[in-house]
Design a protein around this motif. Structure first.
Motif, PDB file in Angstrom:
ATOM      1  N   UNK A  73      64.458  35.171  64.090  1.00  0.00           N
ATOM      2  CA  UNK A  73      63.307  34.781  64.902  1.00  0.00           C
ATOM      3  C   UNK A  73      62.986  35.901  65.885  1.00  0.00           C
ATOM      4  N   UNK A  74      61.786  35.885  66.399  1.00  0.00           N
ATOM      5  CA  UNK A  74      61.389  36.895  67.383  1.00  0.00           C
ATOM      6  C   UNK A  74      62.274  36.784  68.630  1.00  0.00           C
ATOM      7  N   UNK A  81      62.479  41.761  60.657  1.00  0.00           N
ATOM      8  CA  UNK A  81      61.760  40.515  60.926  1.00  0.00           C
ATOM      9  C   UNK A  81      61.340  39.792  59.646  1.00  0.00           C
ATOM     10  N   UNK A 101      55.266  36.575  69.626  1.00  0.00           N
ATOM     11  CA  UNK A 101      55.192  35.659  68.475  1.00  0.00           C
ATOM     12  C   UNK A 101      53.828  35.732  67.803  1.00  0.00           C
ATOM     13  N   UNK A 102      52.829  36.026  68.583  1.00  0.00           N
ATOM     14  CA  UNK A 102      51.485  36.086  68.012  1.00  0.00           C
ATOM     15  C   UNK A 102      51.140  37.482  67.511  1.00  0.00           C
ATOM     16  N   UNK A 103      52.005  38.420  67.798  1.00  0.00           N
ATOM     17  CA  UNK A 103      51.708  39.804  67.430  1.00  0.00           C
ATOM     18  C   UNK A 103      51.911  39.994  65.933  1.00  0.00           C
ATOM     19  N   UNK A 104      50.990  40.714  65.342  1.00  0.00           N
ATOM     20  CA  UNK A 104      51.129  41.052  63.924  1.00  0.00           C
ATOM     21  C   UNK A 104      51.880  42.383  63.846  1.00  0.00           C
ATOM     22  N   UNK A 105      53.065  42.316  63.283  1.00  0.00           N
ATOM     23  CA  UNK A 105      53.929  43.480  63.281  1.00  0.00           C
ATOM     24  C   UNK A 105      53.393  44.567  62.354  1.00  0.00           C
ATOM     25  N   UNK A 106      52.851  44.155  61.199  1.00  0.00           N
ATOM     26  CA  UNK A 106      52.376  45.123  60.214  1.00  0.00           C
ATOM     27  C   UNK A 106      50.942  45.512  60.550  1.00  0.00           C
ATOM     28  N   UNK A 107      50.644  46.775  60.394  1.00  0.00           N
ATOM     29  CA  UNK A 107      49.298  47.250  60.703  1.00  0.00           C
ATOM     30  C   UNK A 107      48.507  47.382  59.424  1.00  0.00           C
ATOM     31  N   UNK A 162      59.969  45.797  60.294  1.00  0.00           N
ATOM     32  CA  UNK A 162      59.553  45.001  59.130  1.00  0.00           C
ATOM     33  C   UNK A 162      60.766  44.482  58.387  1.00  0.00           C
TER      34      UNK A 162
END
Lengths: 724, 431
Positions: free
Chosen positions: A307-308, A302, A712-718, A299
């Protein structure tokens, strides 16, 4: 004083005191000055000795040529009476060779083979402690000293002064007692362990300095390197490689042929380095991304202008740098101990020559040239077969196959049979095989007699009943190797079959006879002097044995019992095209490229898979790639002997999957450098470039792009709320 | 009753921020964050909606304001922040940060973020941590080194600059997290539960820091469920519950109790109190609802005890007291204020010097001796008139009086103090 300062007892106090001392500028300067002076002193001594040998090698041949025994010149007399030469006030040689020297003088009192005599005397002049590379090239001493000075000073002023002093004391404490008890080899091996770890620490410091750029990619790479150094498991992997290599020589039986000792050491070291780095790459590569995402350090990264793509690239770069550091240090350690093992006594001269010409060398295999069947004869044979083959004629009538198809198949079969015939030698017959594109090896300077590096003067050139062709001042000493694997009759492993090899043409010809075991690979040293000036070599193979007691009128050779034959790759001439050092560098480049791909795979998969799943997938791909050649063979020979359609469908299904996997990872398996290196074969620059392009760029790029699409499409925060 | 934020603003106004304030007021404020109908729904692997964390909220954050996103646990505060930062993708609605999509990497160059928990690299020490994050912003080595030093001083971690972050207490980690959020001198500072894990001193320091940064022109978005912590600092706030906005407005609008008036006086005796009550009854027809002796808060007591301990120089192995605000955290208004402050100081210096100069000149002038008196006039009169002279009174010889020394002009220290650094005064007052 704060509470923490008094905690920990005397050891902690000692550590704090030591930390305080080593952090002072005065200490660092003192250490730097001390080590610099020590290096300069040692380099001076080494250089003086190497320079003396260099001057000796340049001047003594002329001295010996000009000294006439008939005229009782002092140098000639000294050589023949004492077996020594006095050069620049130093007496070099041994009385043991005096008688032999006398026989080398012609009737006119001139010395033949002055260059070889010089080489022999150099062997006596070179001290044991002087490494061969320095003896051959004195300027290397200056280069090595300069490099060592730079490294030591960098280590001191980058904060490793204390470690340097500590390691020096530790090495002395380990090595001195063992050396006093005569266990020099063990002393060197044990002392090399802390030295190797220190070298690793220095290289890592250098890497961190090199990565110290104000850029996200480099910053993340730095983070990976630091993480690896400060996480114990990563250090453990690195330590395995760096610690194991100095200890390998202790576990190699010195009674075995030196050639096998060297090859065993090489194989174990290269494989250990590669496997350790591979495991470290997979574990660290998966952990550094998967755990960062899980534990949310990602977190903070990024949410910065990163960038990823930069994130993954930085992680990958860190892994590549780490692998490079481990390979560098481990390779240097391996090289150093290779020199030590090579200095062990060989079983005989052939053993010593094998080390020099078949192991510590870069060779290329050349197969003989086969003259194809002339087109007219081939055409005639095809037509004749077509006329005689009733099945083919039936197919023609039915229209099952066209005439062209049939003729093509016949042409392939006939040409194949013709080539097989060329590779078959009936009893009592012989065939000539021509090899071209050979490069005569470079001449070498003198080596110690017990190394057998150059062979004793006047000794046979490695084959029975042969004699070397030597020109004054132009000795040609590097042998080629003929590898062969013959089949004969039932190829009984308990029987032997006689074969005679006649090598070369004209006055360069030599021959030898062997009793071979069928279906077994053998090697035959071939004198380089037999190679023609145009780079070709003709070898005639005679299916016969030498008549031990030929009566007048009886043939010199007696025919063999059965025909002998060999496969397309059953006869190969290995000739030297380069040196071991550059070959080793190329091999490690290939390994590093493969590890880089592994790193990209680990980092990319871990960006959207959990740690254990990512590790499993990466290991699976790695294992499949490593065994790809065996997998290819297995897929080809996989068959279910059944008439059941269901099972046949299953067979096809399995073959499809396995074939697809094998096809995908084939290049990874084919890019193998360790095996060729150990066998003394060339790891070509072409292989390096192909590996770079295919595995390093193409495969890694594809993996990166595919993973970026997901990452890139992944949501890092849950989600961390209460639901509803 | 003024709040801390209001008094800080008033103080700021007196030191010259009025120029910036009036400039800001005269132009329409730029919106740093704008959300319209913002919704976030979490789904499971099969894309079934499992939770609607944020449900159609509308809000905006103007430049230079301190904005509070308040609400209990699970109300959608952190989810909203994560969408602003690009860590989560919105499901519906519009969300714009600095005029761009939140996932735009360039936007993050202007943002500093302190998450709910400080997720640091355990194997890096504070110096390395700040250096790492500084590199992510592309800061050159010199700038990184300078800012690292200043930030560690500011958050009180200089003494442990080379200790691994994994050994830190929660409070120390939080301070380091705050430092990393400021390393790029952000325009928008996002603080998710900034006082979480901090002791009262740390909480107060963070609040002071927020106020100071706000005064220096930063835009700050902070979330908290500890409402008392943020009451004093926010300009505007929204209160979330269940993913929806339940209330929004300034602290005055939301908190003012228009039904009562609170008057604070020194201690009064019973008679006076009765007189006041009687006066109220006569004039307004109302009585006094409550009379009580105010007491010190537990927080203030705590702060006093710690300050006393520090004065006695008792050692601590943890974080030290924070230092002054890092000099690079200027912002536009801060720079203007500093400039005006510099001018003001120069004027005062001139005044002081001129006054001193006059004082010194006066001191240096030679003392005019007292004119000695002539013969006794009474005796002379007696001689002229023939009257017997009165016995001569001993003439007091005139004393050699010291020349009159004009008092050195007293410099108006109050004016100088008010022009010197506000933060130093706050620090002295706050500690």
């Amino acid at each position: 004083m704060s509470e923490s300062a008094s905690a920990g007892g005397p050891i902690a106090a000692l550590r704090r005191r030591w930390a305080d001392v080593v952090s002072r500028p005065g200490f660092r300067i003192s250490v730097a000055v001390f080590y610099s002076l020590a290096i300069l002193a040692v380099a001076t001594v080494v250089y003086r000795e190497a320079a003396y040998l260099d001057r000796f090698a340049e001047a003594v041949p002329d001295i010996l040529r000009e000294a006439n025994l008939v005229a009782k010149d002092a140098a000639a007399l000294e050589l023949t009476e004492k077996g020594t030469v006095t050069f620049e006030g130093r007496v070099v040689g041994s009385e043991s060779i005096a008688r032999q020297m006398a026989s080398l003088y012609s009737v006119a009192g001139e010395l033949e083979r002055a260059a070889e005599v010089t080489s022999l005397l150099l062997g006596f002049a070179r001290p044991e402690w002087l490494p061969t590379p320095f003896a051959d090239e004195p300027w290397l001493v200056l280069g090595a000293a300069a490099l060592l000075l730079a490294i030591v000073n960098f280590a001191v002023f980058s904060g490793l002064a204390g470690a340097l002093v500590g390691v020096t004391m530790l090495c002395a404490a380990i090595a001195l007692p063992l050396a006093l008890f005569g266990r020099t080899s063990l002393a060197i091996s044990l002392a090399a362990v802390p030295l190797g770890l220190l070298a690793f620490a220095i290289v890592i410091r250098g890497a961190l300095v090199a990565l110290d750029w104000a850029s996200p990619v480099f910053a993340i790479a730095c983070g990976v390197v630091r993480e690896a150094m400060r996480l114990k498991i990563a250090i453990a992997f690195a330590a395995i490689a760096i610690v194991a290599i100095p200890l390998f020589p202790q576990w190699i039986d010195p009674q075995t042929p030196l050639r096998y000792q060297v090859q065993t050491f090489l194989a174990r070291s290269m494989d250990t380095m590669y496997v350790v780095c591979a495991f470290l790459t997979v574990f660290l590569g998966c952990a550094t991304v998967a755990f960062e995402i899980r534990d949310r350090q990602a977190w903070l990264t990024l949410t910065k202008p990163v960038s990823r793509f930069s994130y993954l690239l930085g992680k990958w770069l860190g892994l590549v740098v780490l692998n490079g550091c481990i390979l560098l240090v481990a390779t240097l350690a391996m090289f150093a101990f290779l020199v030590q093992i090579r200095a062990r006594p060989a079983q005989d001269m052939f053993d010593a020559l094998a080390v020099r010409d078949e192991v510590l060398v870069a060779r290329v295999g050349t197969r003989p040239e086969y003259e194809p069947l002339p087109s007219a004869e081939l055409q005639e044979a095809v037509n004749e077969r077509l006329r005689a083959d009733l099945n083919a004629q039936a197919d023609l009538r039915d229209g099952t196959r066209t005439e062209i198809e049939i003729k093509k198949q016949f042409a392939r079969d006939i040409a194949g049979d013709y080539l097989k015939q060329l590779r078959s030698i009936p009893p009592g017959a012989s065939r000539e095989y021509r090899f071209s594109g050979l490069i005569p090896p470079k001449p070498r300077k003198g080596a110690r007699p017990d190394e057998g590096g150059d062979g004793a003067v006047g000794a046979a050139g490695g084959t029975d009943g042969s004699d070397r062709v030597n020109d004054e001042g132009d000795s040609d000493e590097a042998n080629l190797t003929l590898r062969y694997k013959f089949y004969s009759g039932a190829s009984d492993p308990h029987a032997t079959y006689p074969v005679v090899f006649i090598i070369g043409d004209g006055d360069r010809q030599t021959w030898t006879d062997r009793q071979i075991v069928a279906a077994q690979s053998n090697a035959l040293p071939v004198p380089a002097s037999t190679v023609a000036d145009d780079g070709t070599l003709v070898i005639r193979i005679l299916n016969a044995q030498v008549n031990p007691n030929p009566a007048p009128g009886e043939p010199e050779f007696l025919p063999g019992r059965t025909s002998i034959a060999f496969d397309i790759d059953g006869l190969e001439l290995l000739h030297r095209v380069g040196d071991f050092g550059p070959n080793l560098v190329r091999a490690q480049c290939v390994n590093l490229l493969k590890l880089s791909f592994l790193g990209m795979l680990a980092v990319s998969l871990a960006s959207f898979l959990s740690f254990p799943v990512a590790c499993l997938v990466v290991f699976t791909i790695f294992a499949a790639g490593s065994i790809a050649p065996y997998l290819a063979t297995s897929v080809e020979e996989y068959r279910i002997r059944t008439e059941s359609q269901a099972l046949k469908a299953f067979e096809a299904f399995i073959k499809g999957i396995a074939g697809g996997v094998e096809f995908s990872v084939r290049s990874f398996g084919e890019a193998s450098a360790n095996g060729p290196l150990v066998e003394g074969r060339l790891v070509s620059l072409g292989l390096v470039l192909r590996t770079f392009a295919l595995i390093g760029i193409a495969w890694s790029g594809v993996v990166l792009v595919l993973s970026l699409v997901v990452f890139r499409r992944k949501e890092i925060a849950i989600y961390s709320g209460q639901g509803g | 009753m003024t709040t801390g934020r209001d008094s800080a603003r008033m103080t700021g106004a007196s030191t010259g921020s009025s120029t910036a304030g009036s400039a800001g007021a005269s132009t329409q404020r730029e919106r740093v964050v704008e959300a319209a109908g913002l919704t976030k729904t979490f789904s499971d692997f099969w894309l079934r909606a499992t939770a609607r964390a944020v449900d159609g909220i509308d809000f905006h954050i103007d430049r230079h304001e301190i904005f509070g996103l308040l609400g209990p646990n699970g109300s959608g505060k952190s989810t909203t922040i994560k969408m602003i930062l690009g860590l989560l993708h919105k499901t519906q609605g519009r969300l714009v940060v600095f005029g761009r999509d939140p996932s735009d990497v360039a936007v993050k160059r202007k943002i500093g973020y302190l998450p709910e928990e400080t997720y640091l690299y355990r194997f890096l020490n504070p110096t390395e941590t700040l250096d790492y994050y500084g590199k992510l912003f592309g800061l050159d080595r010199r700038t990184r080194k300078r800012r690292t030093g200043e930030l560690l001083d500011m958050v009180g971690l200089s003494q442990v600059a080379h200790r691994a972050a994994g050994e830190f207490s929660k409070g120390m980690a939080r301070r380091l997290g705050l430092a990393q959020a400021l390393v790029n001198d952000p325009e928008l500072l996002i603080l998710d539960e900034p006082t979480s894990g901090l002791d009262p001193i740390g909480t107060k320091q963070v609040k002071d820091l927020i106020l100071e940064l706000g005064r220096r022109g930063k835009t700050i978005l902070l979330t908290s469920h500890l409402l008392a912590d943020v009451e004093d600092v926010c300009d505007r706030m929204v209160i979330l519950y269940g993913g929806k906005i339940r209330a929004a407005g300034t602290s005055t609008e939301l908190l003012a109790d228009s039904r009562h008036t609170l008057i604070r006086t020194p201690r009064l005796d019973e008679a006076t109190i009765r007189a006041v009550e009687e006066a109220l009854r006569r004039s307004q027809g109302v009585g006094i609802d409550r009379i009580e002796a105010p007491r010190q808060t537990l927080e203030q007591l705590f702060l006093d005890i710690v300050e006393k301990a520090r004065a006695e120089q008792l050692a601590t192995s943890g974080a030290q007291a924070g230092g002054r605000i890092a000099s690079f955290l200027q912002g536009e208004e801060g720079a203007k204020q500093d400039a005006s402050r510099q001018d003001g100081v120069a004027v005062v210096e001139e005044l002081v010097q001129s006054v001193d100069a006059r004082a010194r000149a006066t001191l240096a002038a030679p003392a005019t001796p007292a004119t000695p008196k002539g013969p006794d006039a009474g005796m002379l009169d007696a001689l002229v008139s023939g009257k017997p002279a009165e016995p001569a009174r001993p003439v007091a010889s005139p004393k050699a009086d010291a020349p009159p020394v004009p008092k050195a002009a007293k410099v108006d220290q109050g004016l100088i103090d008010s022009l010197l650094s506000d933060d130093q005064r706050k620090r002295e007052g706050g500690a």
